[in-house]
Structures are given as structure tokens and as C-alpha cells.
Design a protein around this motif. Structure first.
Motif, PDB file in Angstrom:
ATOM      1  N   VAL A 192      -0.174 -34.882 -32.630  1.00 55.78           N
ATOM      2  CA  VAL A 192       0.224 -34.344 -31.118  1.00 55.78           C
ATOM      3  C   VAL A 192       0.036 -34.138 -30.057  1.00 55.78           C
ATOM      4  CG1 VAL A 192       2.096 -33.722 -32.961  1.00 55.78           C
ATOM      5  CG2 VAL A 192       0.773 -31.430 -32.229  1.00 55.78           C
ATOM      6  N   SER A 193      -1.965 -34.015 -30.482  1.00 56.06           N
ATOM      7  CA  SER A 193      -2.361 -33.519 -29.054  1.00 56.06           C
ATOM      8  C   SER A 193      -2.132 -34.488 -27.632  1.00 56.06           C
ATOM      9  CB  SER A 193      -3.961 -32.973 -29.312  1.00 56.06           C
ATOM     10  OG  SER A 193      -4.096 -32.315 -28.179  1.00 56.06           O
ATOM     11  N   GLU A 195      -9.774 -13.732 -35.379  1.00 55.91           N
ATOM     12  CA  GLU A 195     -10.029 -14.267 -33.981  1.00 55.91           C
ATOM     13  C   GLU A 195      -9.232 -15.232 -34.040  1.00 55.91           C
ATOM     14  OE1 GLU A 195     -12.293 -12.825 -31.727  1.00 55.91           O
ATOM     15  OE2 GLU A 195     -12.904 -11.731 -33.499  1.00 55.91           O
ATOM     16  N   LEU A 196      -8.698 -16.686 -35.174  1.00 54.58           N
ATOM     17  CA  LEU A 196      -7.998 -17.556 -34.225  1.00 54.58           C
ATOM     18  C   LEU A 196      -5.897 -16.929 -34.005  1.00 54.58           C
ATOM     19  CD1 LEU A 196      -9.368 -20.288 -35.691  1.00 54.58           C
ATOM     20  CD2 LEU A 196      -9.235 -20.076 -33.509  1.00 54.58           C
ATOM     21  N   SER A 197      -6.722 -16.111 -34.806  1.00 54.03           N
ATOM     22  CA  SER A 197      -5.022 -15.590 -35.370  1.00 54.03           C
ATOM     23  C   SER A 197      -4.112 -14.308 -33.580  1.00 54.03           C
ATOM     24  CB  SER A 197      -4.875 -14.846 -36.102  1.00 54.03           C
ATOM     25  OG  SER A 197      -5.947 -13.289 -36.404  1.00 54.03           O
ATOM     26  N   ARG A 198      -5.234 -14.240 -33.096  1.00 60.00           N
ATOM     27  CA  ARG A 198      -4.727 -12.846 -31.836  1.00 60.00           C
ATOM     28  C   ARG A 198      -3.992 -13.935 -30.622  1.00 60.00           C
ATOM     29  NH1 ARG A 198      -7.656  -8.860 -32.003  1.00 60.00           N
ATOM     30  NH2 ARG A 198     -10.916  -8.528 -33.359  1.00 60.00           N
ATOM     31  N   GLY A 199      -2.654 -13.203 -30.603  1.00 63.01           N
ATOM     32  CA  GLY A 199      -2.444 -14.145 -30.694  1.00 63.01           C
ATOM     33  C   GLY A 199      -0.988 -14.831 -30.495  1.00 63.01           C
ATOM     34  N   ALA A 200      -1.381 -14.859 -31.169  1.00 62.21           N
ATOM     35  CA  ALA A 200      -0.739 -16.327 -32.188  1.00 62.21           C
ATOM     36  C   ALA A 200       0.646 -16.174 -32.694  1.00 62.21           C
ATOM     37  CB  ALA A 200      -0.796 -16.887 -33.290  1.00 62.21           C
ATOM     38  N   LEU A 201       2.103 -16.897 -31.384  1.00 61.23           N
ATOM     39  CA  LEU A 201       3.226 -16.871 -31.919  1.00 61.23           C
ATOM     40  C   LEU A 201       3.816 -17.118 -33.737  1.00 61.23           C
ATOM     41  CD1 LEU A 201       6.527 -17.122 -30.949  1.00 61.23           C
ATOM     42  CD2 LEU A 201       5.762 -19.267 -30.286  1.00 61.23           C
ATOM     43  N   GLY A 202       3.113 -17.570 -34.234  1.00 58.86           N
ATOM     44  CA  GLY A 202       3.576 -18.364 -35.679  1.00 58.86           C
ATOM     45  C   GLY A 202       2.130 -19.192 -36.394  1.00 58.86           C
ATOM     46  N   ALA A 203       2.502 -20.044 -37.409  1.00 62.37           N
ATOM     47  CA  ALA A 203       1.596 -20.468 -38.200  1.00 62.37           C
ATOM     48  C   ALA A 203       2.846 -20.793 -38.099  1.00 62.37           C
ATOM     49  CB  ALA A 203       0.752 -20.304 -38.750  1.00 62.37           C
ATOM     50  N   VAL A 204       2.222 -22.556 -38.704  1.00 67.64           N
ATOM     51  CA  VAL A 204       1.895 -23.869 -39.868  1.00 67.64           C
ATOM     52  C   VAL A 204       1.084 -23.511 -41.291  1.00 67.64           C
ATOM     53  CG1 VAL A 204       2.897 -26.472 -40.143  1.00 67.64           C
ATOM     54  CG2 VAL A 204       2.829 -25.412 -37.825  1.00 67.64           C
ATOM     55  N   VAL A 205       1.738 -23.573 -42.022  1.00 70.96           N
ATOM     56  CA  VAL A 205       0.913 -23.200 -43.188  1.00 70.96           C
ATOM     57  C   VAL A 205       1.308 -25.218 -44.257  1.00 70.96           C
ATOM     58  CG1 VAL A 205       0.606 -22.863 -45.716  1.00 70.96           C
ATOM     59  CG2 VAL A 205       1.142 -20.601 -43.943  1.00 70.96           C
ATOM     60  N   ALA A 227       1.687 -35.793 -41.786  1.00 70.44           N
ATOM     61  CA  ALA A 227       1.028 -35.313 -40.690  1.00 70.44           C
ATOM     62  C   ALA A 227       0.478 -35.853 -40.404  1.00 70.44           C
ATOM     63  CB  ALA A 227       0.126 -34.531 -41.605  1.00 70.44           C
ATOM     64  N   ARG A 228       0.549 -37.675 -40.031  1.00 72.11           N
ATOM     65  CA  ARG A 228      -0.096 -38.525 -39.849  1.00 72.11           C
ATOM     66  C   ARG A 228       0.863 -39.259 -37.964  1.00 72.11           C
ATOM     67  NH1 ARG A 228      -0.459 -42.832 -44.550  1.00 72.11           N
ATOM     68  NH2 ARG A 228       1.197 -41.961 -44.027  1.00 72.11           N
ATOM     69  N   ARG A 229       2.499 -38.539 -38.987  1.00 75.39           N
ATOM     70  CA  ARG A 229       3.115 -39.010 -37.860  1.00 75.39           C
ATOM     71  C   ARG A 229       3.896 -38.224 -36.196  1.00 75.39           C
ATOM     72  NH1 ARG A 229       8.523 -41.305 -40.873  1.00 75.39           N
ATOM     73  NH2 ARG A 229       8.791 -41.512 -38.481  1.00 75.39           N
ATOM     74  N   THR A 230       3.565 -38.139 -35.514  1.00 75.82           N
ATOM     75  CA  THR A 230       3.970 -37.380 -34.513  1.00 75.82           C
ATOM     76  C   THR A 230       5.078 -37.088 -34.484  1.00 75.82           C
ATOM     77  OG1 THR A 230       2.653 -39.060 -32.971  1.00 75.82           O
ATOM     78  CG2 THR A 230       3.776 -37.377 -31.421  1.00 75.82           C
ATOM     79  N   ALA A 284       5.345 -34.089 -37.201  1.00 75.29           N
ATOM     80  CA  ALA A 284       4.251 -33.416 -36.474  1.00 75.29           C
ATOM     81  C   ALA A 284       5.602 -32.320 -35.878  1.00 75.29           C
ATOM     82  CB  ALA A 284       2.588 -33.198 -36.076  1.00 75.29           C
ATOM     83  N   LYS A 285       5.692 -33.079 -34.638  1.00 76.45           N
ATOM     84  CA  LYS A 285       6.493 -32.202 -33.452  1.00 76.45           C
ATOM     85  C   LYS A 285       8.134 -31.258 -34.512  1.00 76.45           C
ATOM     86  CE  LYS A 285       5.625 -34.768 -29.261  1.00 76.45           C
ATOM     87  NZ  LYS A 285       6.087 -35.473 -28.079  1.00 76.45           N
ATOM     88  N   ARG A 286       8.379 -32.410 -35.647  1.00 80.50           N
ATOM     89  CA  ARG A 286       9.545 -31.338 -36.034  1.00 80.50           C
ATOM     90  C   ARG A 286       9.128 -30.514 -36.638  1.00 80.50           C
ATOM     91  NH1 ARG A 286      11.733 -32.561 -40.612  1.00 80.50           N
ATOM     92  NH2 ARG A 286      10.056 -34.026 -41.128  1.00 80.50           N
ATOM     93  N   VAL A 287       8.050 -30.156 -37.069  1.00 81.65           N
ATOM     94  CA  VAL A 287       7.174 -28.904 -37.778  1.00 81.65           C
ATOM     95  C   VAL A 287       7.757 -27.765 -36.704  1.00 81.65           C
ATOM     96  CG1 VAL A 287       5.689 -28.172 -38.894  1.00 81.65           C
ATOM     97  CG2 VAL A 287       5.829 -29.837 -39.690  1.00 81.65           C
ATOM     98  N   LEU A 288       6.898 -27.620 -35.904  1.00 82.27           N
ATOM     99  CA  LEU A 288       6.368 -27.146 -34.501  1.00 82.27           C
ATOM    100  C   LEU A 288       7.858 -26.445 -33.710  1.00 82.27           C
ATOM    101  CD1 LEU A 288       3.684 -29.821 -32.715  1.00 82.27           C
ATOM    102  CD2 LEU A 288       3.683 -27.509 -34.435  1.00 82.27           C
ATOM    103  N   VAL A 289       8.748 -27.103 -34.023  1.00 82.77           N
ATOM    104  CA  VAL A 289      10.056 -27.206 -33.368  1.00 82.77           C
ATOM    105  C   VAL A 289      10.398 -25.905 -34.574  1.00 82.77           C
ATOM    106  CG1 VAL A 289      12.369 -27.476 -33.136  1.00 82.77           C
ATOM    107  CG2 VAL A 289      10.264 -29.027 -31.720  1.00 82.77           C
TER     108      VAL A 289
END
Length: 222
Positions: free
Chosen positions: A60-61, A125-135, A194-197, A200-205
């Protein structure tokens, strides 16, 4: 399905394409280099070793992802659990980093966490200020997801479970996976590739929508 692909990592200082400098044709929307995003969101991509975190960030990047991967060697034998991922040759030792710009000036910064226990000290350190997480989860090795789920539940960080549907893995319904992972009914379980843009975007949404629902339902002042 190889959900842990690696691209060549270029030095950001050498000025080659993808280094995130103003004018890079892969670096977001026109004008971003001058105005910048009006809203920036930080999202973590977590999960066990070899579940596809690096792949999802890269899928997605809009910039060349920053990857801190090292080759697996004989030194890690007996330390890293390679069951189910014996073909994996590299591992993330610090983080993956990528960015996706949405319309209306919203930018999402993605941080992929290291999967092995010996690198978990990076999570705080990485989780500071995060809106949320994908597991990210792999149905062949669901127990590898427990540590991430426990971590975000303890911190009160909104998260969704994204099941990376590997080609050689058995298929299960979302409710079956929810029961196996023993997660709360309100936590979304999303099947993805996870290979498909687009996947992966649907997960982030789904994660952003879930985090907004939790925020709107929270008592005033929290």
C-alpha cells in the motif's frame, strides 16, 4: 504464497527514486512536498514472524518502503521459531515504514513491527501515538498472533485482526477465527491477501472505522 517479499533497500541519502524527496514521482499527490498532509495518522502492522507484515506495508505504500531486514543465519537456530515458514530467508529487526496519502489531506504512516520475541522491545516505541493496529494472522500458526493481541488489549489500543489467506492454508470463517483467538465480539476480523493493494487498503479502512467507532462511544473526557 510468499507474503514476506523484500525489495532492494536504497540509501535515502543517495537521491535515487523512491527516497521520499520533494518531486519524487512516487511520493504522494502533487503539491504534497510543499503543503504536507493536514491530518497524519499512525498505524501499526503487527503479528507473528512471517505472517506478511512487510508485504502489507509494501503493498500500500506510495513511497519506497523503508525496511530493516537481515538475513536469517545458523546463529538464529533454536532462537527463532521457523515452524511453518521454513522457506523464509530474512527477518525484520527494527521496523518497516511506509506511507499512503488519502484524499482531503489525510496521510497514514505505517509502521510494521518485528515479529520475533527478541525484538519486542521495539513495540513500546513504535506504538506511541498510534491510532490503532492491524494484527496479521496466519491460520496455520494462529498462536503466533496471541502476543500481539494481548499487547494491544493490555494497552487499550484499537486493533483489527486481518487473516492473511495464504495459498496453502485452510480456509475458515471469521467467527471460527474469532473463537480460536478468543477476541471480543466488537473486534473486526477481516480476511485479506496482504500482497494485494486493494485488499490491504480495505484492512486499513476497517481499522480506521473501528477506531472512530470506539472513540465516539468512549465517555466524555477519555
Amino acid at each position: 504464497m510468499n507474503s514476506a517479499r523484500s525489495d532492494e533497500l536504497h540509501d535515502p541519502a543517495d537521491g535515487r527514486p523512491g527516497d521520499g524527496r520533494p518531486g519524487d514521482e512516487h511520493d504522494g499527490q502533487p503539491g504534497d512536498e510543499h503543503d504536507g498532509p493536514r491530518v497524519a495518522l499512525k498505524i501499526l502492522v503487527a503479528g507473528g514472524f512471517g505472517v506478511g507484515k512487510t508485504t502489507m506495508v509494501g503493498a500500500v505504500s506510495e513511497i519506497r518502503p523503508l525496511r530493516t531486514e537481515e538475513a536469517l543465519t545458523d546463529v538464529s537456530v533454536g532462537i527463532d521459531d521457523l515452524e511453518g515458514v521454513a522457506a523464509k530467508r530474512t527477518t525484520t529487526v527494527a521496523m518497516d515504514f511506509g506511507r499512503i496519502t488519502l484524499r482531503d489531506g489525510v496521510a497514514i504512516y505505517l509502521f510494521g513491527t518485528p515479529g520475533q520475541e527478541r525484538f519486542w522491545f521495539m513495540w513500546n516505541e513504535l506504538s506511541r501515538g498510534a491510532l490503532g493496529a492491524v494484527v496479521l494472522a496466519d491460520t496455520r500458526r494462529l498462536t503466533a498472533s496471541f502476543a500481539s493481541i494481548d499487547y494491544f488489549e493490555e494497552k487499550g489500543t484499537p486493533f483489527v485482526v486481518a487473516v492473511n489467506c495464504f495459498d496453502d492454508a485452510d480456509r475458515y470463517e471469521s467467527n471460527e477465527i474469532r473463537g480460536a483467538l478468543d477476541i471480543d465480539p466488537h473486534v473486526p476480523v477481516i480476511l485479506c491477501d496482504a500482497r494485494r493493494t486493494d485488499s490491504a487498503k480495505r484492512v486499513l479502512v476497517g481499522l480506521v472505522e473501528h477506531a472512530l467507532r470506539l472513540a465516539s462511544a468512549a465517555p466524555a473526557g477519555r
